[in-house]
Design an enzyme around this catalytic site. Structure first.
Site, PDB file in Angstrom:
ATOM      1  N   ARG A 293      33.167  67.333  23.727  1.00  0.00           N
ATOM      2  CA  ARG A 293      32.507  67.703  22.804  1.00  0.00           C
ATOM      3  C   ARG A 293      31.791  69.053  22.636  1.00  0.00           C
ATOM      4  NH1 ARG A 293      29.402  62.487  22.454  1.00  0.00           N
ATOM      5  NH2 ARG A 293      31.215  61.076  22.172  1.00  0.00           N
ATOM      6  N   GLU A 295      29.528  70.877  22.129  1.00  0.00           N
ATOM      7  CA  GLU A 295      28.330  71.202  21.789  1.00  0.00           C
ATOM      8  C   GLU A 295      27.565  72.332  22.943  1.00  0.00           C
ATOM      9  OE1 GLU A 295      26.534  67.021  22.933  1.00  0.00           O
ATOM     10  OE2 GLU A 295      27.340  66.200  21.150  1.00  0.00           O
ATOM     11  N   ARG A 301      22.740  66.966  31.608  1.00  0.00           N
ATOM     12  CA  ARG A 301      23.299  66.020  31.551  1.00  0.00           C
ATOM     13  C   ARG A 301      24.561  66.244  30.545  1.00  0.00           C
ATOM     14  NH1 ARG A 301      19.989  61.657  27.964  1.00  0.00           N
ATOM     15  NH2 ARG A 301      19.535  63.087  26.065  1.00  0.00           N
ATOM     16  N   HIS A 302      24.843  67.508  30.014  1.00  0.00           N
ATOM     17  CA  HIS A 302      25.933  67.399  29.189  1.00  0.00           C
ATOM     18  C   HIS A 302      26.862  68.107  29.690  1.00  0.00           C
ATOM     19  CE1 HIS A 302      22.677  66.560  26.330  1.00  0.00           C
ATOM     20  NE2 HIS A 302      23.620  65.867  25.519  1.00  0.00           N
ATOM     21  N   GLU A 444      20.349  57.910  28.533  1.00  0.00           N
ATOM     22  CA  GLU A 444      21.467  57.007  27.936  1.00  0.00           C
ATOM     23  C   GLU A 444      22.810  57.251  28.557  1.00  0.00           C
ATOM     24  OE1 GLU A 444      24.945  57.614  25.368  1.00  0.00           O
ATOM     25  OE2 GLU A 444      23.362  58.944  24.515  1.00  0.00           O
ATOM     26  N   SER A 447      26.399  54.207  24.009  1.00  0.00           N
ATOM     27  CA  SER A 447      26.062  54.533  22.693  1.00  0.00           C
ATOM     28  C   SER A 447      27.293  53.299  21.851  1.00  0.00           C
ATOM     29  CB  SER A 447      26.184  55.722  22.088  1.00  0.00           C
ATOM     30  OG  SER A 447      25.854  55.638  20.661  1.00  0.00           O
ATOM     31  N   ARG A 495      27.817  60.403  33.973  1.00  0.00           N
ATOM     32  CA  ARG A 495      26.526  60.117  34.024  1.00  0.00           C
ATOM     33  C   ARG A 495      26.199  58.787  34.723  1.00  0.00           C
ATOM     34  NH1 ARG A 495      24.045  60.922  27.935  1.00  0.00           N
ATOM     35  NH2 ARG A 495      24.610  63.084  27.641  1.00  0.00           N
TER      36      ARG A 495
END
Length: 521
Positions: A293, A295, A301-302, A444, A447, A495
């Protein structure tokens, strides 16, 4: 006369040669005896030399090495061999105390001047650098008072012989005792703790701590339980490509890589390929592999690369069949960790205390609109079709825990506008979708959704998300020849481990984490 003379000369020559040969044989025998004596003296150390020098094994001496974990009262008074790291050493007069560590277990050892140990041996043991690997021959002794600082509290080792297998440099980049000290503990005495960047810059040392050992052994257990549970349910493990032609989630947060004369992307998920396998009649599939990812999120948490635990399955009548299968898999993982990894859980809790993880059977399932109502009652202002922010997810987690006493739940029927293009719209309300997220401790971890399995509707949804149809042509075409209704989800391994253990940063559960600011080690 001449013949007699020649005969005597020959006999004398033969006798001289015999004496020379005898002397030569005696010298060779003496030499061989000395060599054998020397080898006999070195035999107990020769294998150590082979290990440290890299020389080929000409002589191998096998000894039964006992694990530190197995040093219990049952082995009291036994003489045995142990291989471990020197965690600490402390000389006191004619004796030296060592703490020997092996992964997440450690034991106290003693070298004392006596029949089996000289003063030089005590001095030698005291000078062995921390983190060196040693072999010790020792007698297991019961202790009168429990050794609280060690995992093996009822016994200690009385060392009779010690060999250094691999010596560590005297200056370590961090002290392991500091690295396992709980935050805030020892501040008054001026004791240090180790910050996150120092840990990650010296990850090989940090991974040796009892806490890190416990974390990643538990993480291995999560993967094993995931595989075992799904295999029993009739799932097939698959491997999917990580270099793809189009962004799998339809967004811009992808890593672009040069691919000969064109460009490609690192897969954001195995989503498209899982679905293609369902179309190919594999019925139920799962995969474990890296997910990328791009991002620029520097949060707790990323990560830019993490391990995805992905599930996809065909269902018969309702997509809740998929939810039930995934939640049961998660419950089996939670049970397996609770029943088989208490040592690891307790080890982590010593440094990072947390409440035991709670879950329900069957798993609690709420609809998105119910969650919005709970948040509004708590004073949060948000729209009906607005996605949950991170603070609102955490608040919802606290509200759910107070009301239902569970750390794990499902949120169903998300707004269609906040989900990927391949998500099936809710047939009863086009503003919502047959999609869901799963949460642990208010964050979360999965997903998922029912997927669009009709090629025409999928084309329409892709165009709505402004995706180049040519780049996903093979994906769309796979639904033109009969595709069963199906759904699935993707779980973030790091996670799951972080939240199950009640940790506060996903980098603690990523062995070599990758984020926007870290590409090494």
């Amino acid at each position: 006369v001449v013949l007699t003379f020649l005969r005597r000369a020959t006999e004398e020559e033969q006798q001289a040669q015999s004496k020379k040969a005898l002397k030569k044989q005696q010298k060779e025998a003496e030499k061989a005896a000395k060599k054998a004596e020397k080898q006999a003296k070195l035999v107990s150390m020769f294998w150590v030399c082979c290990l440290t020098s890299g020389a080929p094994f000409q002589l191998v001496l096998y000894r039964a090495l006992v694990k530190v974990e197995d040093l219990t009262l049952e082995k009291v008074d036994q003489l045995l061999w142990v291989r471990a790291r020197v965690h600490t050493s402390r000389a006191k007069g004619k004796q030296c105390f060592l703490v020997l560590r092996q992964q997440q277990f450690n034991v106290q050892a003693l070298v004392a001047v006596g029949d089996r140990a000289s003063k030089q041996m005590v001095k030698f043991a005291a000078n062995i650098t921390k983190e060196s690997i040693v072999d010790v021959e020792a007698v297991v002794r019961r202790v009168e008072q429990k050794i609280e600082s060690c995992s093996q509290q009822d016994i200690e080792l009385h060392i009779e012989r010690i060999f250094v297998i691999s010596q560590a440099e005297p200056r370590l980049p961090l002290q392991l005792d500091d690295a396992v000290r709980p935050d805030g503990e020892g501040e008054e005495e001026g004791r240090a703790t180790v910050n996150q960047d120092t840990r990650l810059d010296n990850r090989v040392i940090d991974l040796r701590t009892t806490t890190s050992q416990a974390i990643f052994r538990l993480q291995s257990g999560v993967c094993q339980l995931f595989r075992d549970t799904l295999t029993k349910k009739g799932f097939v493990e698959i491997q999917t490509p990580k270099i793809i032609s189009a962004a799998s989630e339809g967004g811009a947060n992808v890593f672009t890589v040069s691919y000969f004369k064109t460009s490609a992307y690192l897969a954001q998920s195995p989503q498209l390929y899982k679905q293609m396998c369902i179309c190919a009649d594999f019925d139920k599939v799962f995969c474990v592999g890296p997910v990328f990812r791009a991002e620029d999120s520097n949060t707790h948490r990323h990560l830019t690369e993490f391990v995805g635990l992905d599930i996809e399955m065909a269902f018969n009548y309702h997509y809740h069949e998929v939810i039930d299968s995934i939640t049961d898999t998660m419950v089996q993982i939670f049970k397996g960790l609770r029943d088989n990894f208490q040592t690891e859980i307790q080890t982590v809790n010593k440094q990072f205390p947390s409440e035991p993880f709670k879950f329900l059977e069957p798993t609690l399932r709420l609809e998105f609109q119910e969650a919005v109502a709970m948040l509004r009652e708590a004073g949060v202002e948000m729209g009906d079709e607005e996605d949950l922010s991170t603070p609102n997810e955490k608040l919802l987690g606290r509200l759910v825990k107070e009301k239902y006493d569970t750390d794990f739940y499902v949120l169903d029927k998300y707004p269609l506008a906040v989900r990927p293009f391949y998500t099936m719209p809710d047939p009863n309300n086009p503003k919502y979708s047959n999609s869901y997220d799963m949460f642990m401790r208010g964050e979360e971890i999965l997903s998922g959704a029912q997927r669009v399995h009709d090629a025409e509707l999928l084309t329409e949804r892709a165009l709505h998300h402004q995706i180049d149809l040519e780049k996903i042509k093979a994906y769309i075409d796979s639904f033109r020849y009969g595709a069963p209704p199906h759904g699935g989800g993707g779980i973030g391994l790091e996670r799951v481990c972080m939240l199950y253990l009640g940790l506060h940063n996903v980098r603690q559960t990523s062995m070599f984490p990758r984020d926007p600011k870290r590409l090494t080690p």
